[in-house]
Each structure stands twice: as structure tokens, then as C-alpha cells.
Design an enzyme around this catalytic site. Structure first.
Site, PDB file in Angstrom:
ATOM      1  N   ASP A  13      41.804  51.806 111.150  1.00  0.00           N
ATOM      2  CA  ASP A  13      40.472  52.303 110.793  1.00  0.00           C
ATOM      3  C   ASP A  13      39.768  53.009 111.956  1.00  0.00           C
ATOM      4  OD1 ASP A  13      40.881  51.153 108.300  1.00  0.00           O
ATOM      5  OD2 ASP A  13      40.033  49.241 108.948  1.00  0.00           O
ATOM      6  N   GLY A  15      39.685  56.158 112.372  1.00  0.00           N
ATOM      7  CA  GLY A  15      39.228  57.491 111.952  1.00  0.00           C
ATOM      8  C   GLY A  15      40.389  58.479 111.877  1.00  0.00           C
ATOM      9  N   LYS A  16      41.593  57.938 111.610  1.00  0.00           N
ATOM     10  CA  LYS A  16      42.790  58.791 111.538  1.00  0.00           C
ATOM     11  C   LYS A  16      42.661  59.854 110.446  1.00  0.00           C
ATOM     12  CE  LYS A  16      45.253  55.085 110.872  1.00  0.00           C
ATOM     13  NZ  LYS A  16      44.241  54.053 111.155  1.00  0.00           N
ATOM     14  N   GLY A  40      43.756  52.999 104.281  1.00  0.00           N
ATOM     15  CA  GLY A  40      42.599  53.591 103.601  1.00  0.00           C
ATOM     16  C   GLY A  40      42.024  54.641 104.540  1.00  0.00           C
ATOM     17  N   HIS A  41      42.221  55.897 104.226  1.00  0.00           N
ATOM     18  CA  HIS A  41      41.801  56.989 105.112  1.00  0.00           C
ATOM     19  C   HIS A  41      40.683  57.795 104.433  1.00  0.00           C
ATOM     20  CE1 HIS A  41      46.025  56.840 107.175  1.00  0.00           C
ATOM     21  NE2 HIS A  41      45.350  55.722 107.266  1.00  0.00           N
ATOM     22  N   GLN A 225      47.573  52.336 109.801  1.00  0.00           N
ATOM     23  CA  GLN A 225      47.310  51.114 110.589  1.00  0.00           C
ATOM     24  C   GLN A 225      47.082  51.496 112.058  1.00  0.00           C
ATOM     25  OE1 GLN A 225      50.347  50.836 108.266  1.00  0.00           O
ATOM     26  NE2 GLN A 225      48.648  50.514 106.898  1.00  0.00           N
ATOM     27  N   THR A 240      51.025  43.936 110.437  1.00  0.00           N
ATOM     28  CA  THR A 240      51.617  44.404 109.190  1.00  0.00           C
ATOM     29  C   THR A 240      53.136  44.296 109.332  1.00  0.00           C
ATOM     30  OG1 THR A 240      51.492  46.107 107.474  1.00  0.00           O
ATOM     31  CG2 THR A 240      51.667  46.891 109.772  1.00  0.00           C
TER      32      THR A 240
END
Ligand code: GDP
Ligand code: IMO
Ligand code: MG
Length: 431
Positions: A13, A15-16, A40-41, A225, A240
Site C-alpha cells: 500500500d 502507492g504502487k 488493491g491498487h 504487496q 504473503t
């Protein structure tokens, strides 16, 4: 002509999505190389928000090829729903613009069920806080050589044989958990139904990628991730189930390691983590709450509140090393606006001994006490800044100190969720 890998350098998370979207203007092919819809992007383009989980962030720009590589685990039912949602937002997705590797393992409904059942049964201390998407069990089946893969959907007899092989493992496991055996015929019917929707996108991705590379096309590898969730180098076992660091990019699509020219680490100007596990700089006070509120730190995939803390330079120096990061994109600098004093972790105290890296054992990680350096904050707003000249001197000093401590230069700076609120220092795609 260069190929760029984007990886998260913290716990995800960072900001990819925003940065991949920004960079994708310069790329021809954008590919996911590991993970699944646990990611989740978020992209914000002229106020319009796109949330991507399994699809590469490049789909939003027309004229690009998006690729789901073999390193990914794919839930085909989720993917079709996500495609439908993104199409409703006006994005065109066709077999010409999206390709899925034929050797991609599928996430089946039994994987999600197993993932959630294990988490529910876990006691405090053993719970991982997974996204419940079936990622771990799907990767277990991959290395256990019992996955159903995309190509298996093309032939009914092959599909039956693959499902039977998987169920030989899953039925006894389910029995132990008090679950009914899998309804084999219902699962086969579900798979045969989804096959017609997925197969048009299936392709020999390794071949296409090698041809693109030979033709001089620019490839952007979209990490998911963050390096601290990596199965080998993350805060194991609170990680993960895949390699998420840059070395995975080539393997995850079928290219050789020489295909990678530049690694861009995405680094949040502070630290967040969602799920369980050690987090040395975590703040459970008003500062932590303020970071969470200003940064809107709620998970894109599960909506869970993210844990927040100060910037940990020690950890990022480590993740820049394990991914061979050439430059970073520092994101969410604007969230730090208005803090009187900022703290940066420069080392740990473990039982009276000073360390400049995070030890490998989870028990020791949990005992690491951060050693901080303090810096003055700034009162002006940096939100939406598009050049260095728009930044207060203290913010520039903070960025420079981060660069020094992590031993890596800033290539991009992000000052809001909007695509264009980005400051370019060094173009990762430049020759
Ligand atoms: P990802 O998983 O690394 O793609 O990151 P997420 O999308 O899960 O979370 C990052 C969040 O921060 C998203 O809501 C982005 O819109 C937002 N974001 C990205 N860059 C910035 C920034 O520079 N400033 C602010 N305030 N928000 C940002
Ligand atoms: P993006 O790509 C943040 C975390 C989960 C949990 C652990 C294992 O948006 O940065 P899993 O479902 O993968 O077995 O969960 O990993 N996790 C993430 N945290 N961002 C992500 O992705 C994540 N993907 C998985 O919260 O701690
Ligand atoms: Mg995310």
C-alpha cells in the site's frame, strides 16, 4: 529503451498503483508478475477513482498491452467481475489488450474457504491477518504440483484429472477441519462455465514477452504487496505466500534476469501495515491516529484499518538492498504536513545491543525498540506540489535525509493521489 520493475519497499500500500499508472504512459506492456487479488491498487485520474486488484494498472490507459504472468495466482470468477466493473468505468478490455499466461495457477473457491477457516481457527500470535482471498492455499497447491492452471480449462478430460488430483489432497484436509468433501461435479461445472470467459485471454506469455523485448518494447513490471511481506525476506511467518521482491519479476512472466534494467522502489513517507506481525515503529498514540486519518489508511481490498507509524529507514535500506532498488518514489509526503516534529528510525535496540537491520526471527523483531532521529516538520501544505520549488525547505530536508539513510536516491515524489501531482527527478525509463 528500458524495462522497469516497480516494487513496494515496505508492507504494501505504498502507492504502487498511482506510480505504475503514471509511468505506464512511457511503457508498451504492463505486467503483474506475482500475487493475486490480495492486492488493491488505487488510481485517481481527474478525480475519477479506479481500484484494481487482479488487473494490471496499465489497463486504464488505452493502447497498452496488460499481462497477467505465470507468477500470479488467479481467481477467474473474481477477474471476470473486476473486468466488468472496470469496463463500466469506461475502460476497454479485450483479448488484444489483456493477456493471461496459460501456466497461471487458479485460485479455486476451496482455497478461499481454507484460508478463512485457518484464520478463524488461529489463536492470538498465530493469526496472519490474511486478506482471505485464498492466496496462501493456492500457492501451496502450486508448489505441491496439484494446481489447476489456465491451460487446463481448455480440455474437459484434462480438467477432470487436474481437479481429481487437487481433491485427493483437499478432501482429507477438509475432513480434518470438519468440512464436507468438495462437490466435484459442481466444481467442474463452475470451471467449465468460467473457461469460456477466461480462455480468450490465455496466451503463451513467455513467448509474447520475449518477442516484445526483442522488438524493443518497453516493459513495466507492476509489483504487488511489499518487500516486508516477501515469503523469504519478509517478517515471516506474517507474510504473503510468494516472492514479491524484484528478482521475481522476470520469473513471473518468463523472461531472463537480464530483462530488468531499473528497479523503482515505492516508499511511503511514513510506515503502514495491515494484518498481524511485528512493526517496530508502530504508533498507538495521537500521532499514529493522525497519520491514519490524514493518509486515509484503510485497506483497498479488505477495508481494514491500517496500522501506522514513523518512517523506518533501517527497514527501507534493507528492502532496497534485497530488491536491488536503483531509485525510489517517495509517496504521501503531504500526509506529513503540519507535524511539528517528525521521527525517523535509524536503528534498533535489541536487548541492549544496537542493530542496523531487522533480525530474522519474529520473536526478536517483536523485541526491537526503534532508535529515532528527530527532524523539524513543516506547517505549509505540500499537497498537490508539482515541483521542488513548491516544497518548504524542511520537507526537502526530510526527503534528503531519507535518501541518505536508505542509501538510495529519490526518482519520483508524489504529493497527492492524483496522477499528475507527481514530481519527476529521474526518469526510470530514460536510456
Ligand atoms: P498500492 O497498493 O501500493 O497501490 O497502494 P494503495 O492504493 O493500496 O494505497 C495507497 C493510497 O494512497 C491510495 O488511496 C492512493 O490513492 C493514495 N496515494 C497515493 N499516493 C499518494 C500521495 O502522494 N498522497 C496522498 N495523500 N495519497 C496518495
Ligand atoms: P498491495 O499490492 C498490504 C498482507 C495481508 C496479510 C499478509 C498475508 O495492495 O500493496 P495474504 O492474503 O496475501 O495471504 O495475506 O499480507 N497483504 C497486503 N498488505 N497490501 C497488499 O497488497 C497486501 N497483500 C497482502 O494483510 O498481512
Ligand atoms: Mg494496496
Amino acid at each position: 529503451m528500458a524495462n522497469v520493475v516497480v516494487v513496494g519497499a515496505q508492507w504494501g500500500d505504498e502507492g504502487k498503483g498511482k506510480i505504475v499508472d503514471w509511468l505506464s504512459e512511457r511503457a508498451d506492456v504492463i505486467c503483474r508478475f506475482q500475487g493475486g487479488h490480495n492486492a488493491g491498487h488505487t488510481l485517481v485520474i481527474d478525480g475519477k477513482v479506479y481500484k484494481l486488484h487482479a488487473l494490471p494498472s496499465g489497463v486504464v490507459r488505452g493502447g497498452k498491452l496488460s499481462v497477467i504472468g505465470n507468477g500470479v495466482v488467479l481467481d477467474p470468477w473474481h477477474l471476470m467481475k473486476e473486468i466488468a466493473t472496470i469496463r463500466e468505468q469506461g475502460v476497454e478490455i479485450t483479448p488484444e489488450t489483456l493477456m493471461i499466461a496459460e501456466n497461471t495457477p487458479l485460485i479455486l473457491p476451496i482455497h478461499g474457504e481454507l484460508d478463512r477457516a485457518r484464520e478463524e481457527a488461529a489463536s492470538k500470535g498465530t493469526k496472519i491477518g490474511t486478506t482471505g482471498r485464498g492466496i496462501g492455499p493456492a500457492y501451496e497447491d502450486k508448489v505441491g504440483r496439484r494446481s489447476v492452471r489456465v491451460a487446463d480449462l481448455a480440455d474437459a478430460a484434462t480438467l477432470e484429472a487436474r481437479v481429481d488430483r487437487a481433491l485427493q489432497h483437499h478432501d482429507p484436509l477438509r475432513k480434518g477441519l470438519g468440512f464436507e468433501p468438495v462437490d466435484r461435479d459442481a466444481l467442474l461445472a463452475q470451471l467449465n462455465e468460467i473457461a469460456d470467459h477466461i480462455l480468450p485471454f490465455a496466451a503463451p506469455v513467455w513467448k509474447v514477452m520475449n518477442e516484445k523485448r526483442k522488438a524493443g518494447k518497453r516493459i513495466l513490471f507492476e509489483g504487488a504487496q511489499g518487500a516486508l511481506l516477501d515469503i523469504d525476506f519478509g517478517t515471516y511467518p506474517f507474510v504473503t505466500s510468494s516472492n514479491v521482491i524484484a528478482g521475481q519479476a522476470a520469473t513471473g512472466v518468463g523472461l531472463g534476469p537480464g530483462a530488468i534494467d531499473y528497479v523503482l522502489g515505492i516508499v511511503k513517507a511514513y510506515t503502514t501495515r495491515v494484518g498481524e506481525g511485528p512493526f517496530p515503529t508502530e504508533l498507538e498514540d495521537a500521532d499514529g491516529q493522525r497519520l491514519g486519518e490524514r493518509g486515509h489508511e484503510f485497506g483497498t481490498t479488505t477495508g481494514r484499518k491500517r496500522r501506522c507509524g514513523w518512517f523506518d529507514a533501517c527497514l527501507v535500506r534493507q528492502t532496497c538492498a534485497t530488491s536491488g532498488v536503483n531509485g525510489i518514489s517517495l509517496t504521501k509526503l503531504d500526509v506529513l504536513d503540519g507535524f511539528e516534529t517528525l521521527k525517523i528510525c535509524v536503528g534498533y535496540d535489541l536487548d541492549g545491543k544496537r542493530l542496523d537491520y531487522l533480525p530474522i526471527a519474529a520473536e526478536e523483531q517483536a523485541r526491537c525498540v526503534p532508535i529515532y532521529e528527530e527532524m523539524p516538520g513543516w506547517s505549509q501544505s505540500t499537497e498537490g506540489a508539482r515541483s521542488w520549488a513548491d516544497l518548504p525547505a524542511e520537507a526537502i530536508k526530510y526527503v534528503r535525509r531519507v535518501e541518505e539513510l536508505i542509501e538510495c536516491p529519490v526518482a519520483l515524489l508524489s504529493t497527492s493521489p492524483e496522477r499528475e501531482d507527481t514530481i519527476l527527478v529521474t526518469d526510470p525509463f530514460a536510456d
